[in-house]
Design a protein around this motif. Structure first.
Motif, PDB file in Angstrom:
ATOM      1  N   UNK A  33       0.833  -1.281   0.065  1.00 56.32           N
ATOM      2  CA  UNK A  33       0.014  -0.050   0.046  1.00 56.32           C
ATOM      3  C   UNK A  33       0.759   1.352  -0.110  1.00 56.32           C
ATOM      4  N   UNK A  34       2.002   1.224   0.575  1.00 55.60           N
ATOM      5  CA  UNK A  34       2.746   2.384   0.888  1.00 55.60           C
ATOM      6  C   UNK A  34       3.375   2.714  -0.501  1.00 55.60           C
ATOM      7  N   UNK A  35       3.960   1.515  -1.056  1.00 53.72           N
ATOM      8  CA  UNK A  35       4.434   1.836  -2.427  1.00 53.72           C
ATOM      9  C   UNK A  35       3.387   2.278  -3.475  1.00 53.72           C
ATOM     10  N   UNK A  36       2.358   1.999  -3.416  1.00 53.26           N
ATOM     11  CA  UNK A  36       1.289   2.301  -4.277  1.00 53.26           C
ATOM     12  C   UNK A  36       0.714   3.845  -4.075  1.00 53.26           C
ATOM     13  N   UNK A  37       0.739   4.079  -2.935  1.00 51.68           N
ATOM     14  CA  UNK A  37       0.589   5.437  -2.531  1.00 51.68           C
ATOM     15  C   UNK A  37       1.612   6.524  -3.025  1.00 51.68           C
ATOM     16  N   UNK A  38       2.798   6.103  -2.788  1.00 54.70           N
ATOM     17  CA  UNK A  38       3.861   6.989  -3.160  1.00 54.70           C
ATOM     18  C   UNK A  38       3.910   7.075  -4.791  1.00 54.70           C
ATOM     19  N   UNK A  39       3.367   5.977  -5.529  1.00 55.69           N
ATOM     20  CA  UNK A  39       3.185   6.112  -6.925  1.00 55.69           C
ATOM     21  C   UNK A  39       2.294   7.692  -7.379  1.00 55.69           C
ATOM     22  N   UNK A  40       1.585   7.632  -6.429  1.00 51.69           N
ATOM     23  CA  UNK A  40       0.392   8.804  -6.676  1.00 51.69           C
ATOM     24  C   UNK A  40       0.849   9.931  -5.979  1.00 51.69           C
ATOM     25  N   UNK A  41       1.912  10.153  -5.594  1.00 51.62           N
ATOM     26  CA  UNK A  41       2.539  11.404  -4.735  1.00 51.62           C
ATOM     27  C   UNK A  41       1.784  11.644  -3.437  1.00 51.62           C
ATOM     28  N   UNK A  42       1.391  10.411  -2.886  1.00 46.41           N
ATOM     29  CA  UNK A  42       0.793  10.616  -1.455  1.00 46.41           C
ATOM     30  C   UNK A  42       1.860   9.981  -0.457  1.00 46.41           C
ATOM     31  N   UNK A  43       2.451  10.764   0.269  1.00 43.08           N
ATOM     32  CA  UNK A  43       3.664  10.365   1.242  1.00 43.08           C
ATOM     33  C   UNK A  43       3.207  10.253   2.439  1.00 43.08           C
ATOM     34  N   UNK A  44       3.590   9.035   3.097  1.00 43.80           N
ATOM     35  CA  UNK A  44       3.220   8.864   4.642  1.00 43.80           C
ATOM     36  C   UNK A  44       4.467   7.868   5.050  1.00 43.80           C
TER      37      UNK A  44
END
Length: 170
Positions: A33-44
């Protein structure tokens, strides 16, 4: 207990936490999930990955096909790996059961989708065999309800797999 029947435990786990294997799975899934979110420039951060869930509705075959369609479209949009939890009720669980037959279903969704479509458009259930298996199932149980009959008679007309299901529980 005969060798052909699966061994069943009468224990019920009542805890306020996941078991060890579920915790391990969720930890691995959080990375995805983290890697997928980072692809969409959603950083956490790793410890702040949001709990994104998809809940499928009830409603029989409509819900089954609806959940499958939603998953396919999420996959096409590159969002399927953003989902941490998948849950459902009633008809959508028929889709989920088909998904979980494939351990890596989220990476093989097209294959799973094709299998579900082939099964749904395939040959109907042989009612003579179903009635014979229901009778055998009934005589092996201490409790047999109308729900058991309903599940076999109604659900099989949609999911077309009762023969395999009943064979597994007998």
């Amino acid at each position: 207990m005969s060798a052909s029947k699966p061994q069943r435990s009468g224990e019920v786990r009542i805890k306020h936490s996941l078991n060890k294997k579920e915790e391990e799975f969720v930890a691995r899934r959080r990375n995805t999930v983290l890697q997928c979110l980072q692809k969409f420039n959603i950083h956490c951060s790793q410890d702040k990955v949001p709990n994104i869930a998809l809940l499928g509705s009830g409603g029989g075959q409509r819900a089954m096909v609806g959940l499958l369609g939603s998953l396919v479209e999420l996959d096409k949009a590159g969002l399927l790996d953003c989902i941490l939890y998948l849950s459902g009720v009633s008809g959508s669980t028929w889709c989920m059961a088909s998904l979980y037959k494939e351990p890596d279903w989220s990476t093989k969704l097209e294959t799973v989708k094709d299998k579900i479509i082939k099964r749904l458009s395939g040959e109907g259930v042989n009612w003579t065999d179903i009635l014979a298996k229901l009778k055998k199932y009934y005589y092996g149980k201490d409790f047999f309800s109308l729900t058991d009959v309903w599940a076999v008679a109604f659900v099989t007309s949609f999911v077309k797999e009762v023969c395999k299901y009943i064979q597994n529980i007998l």
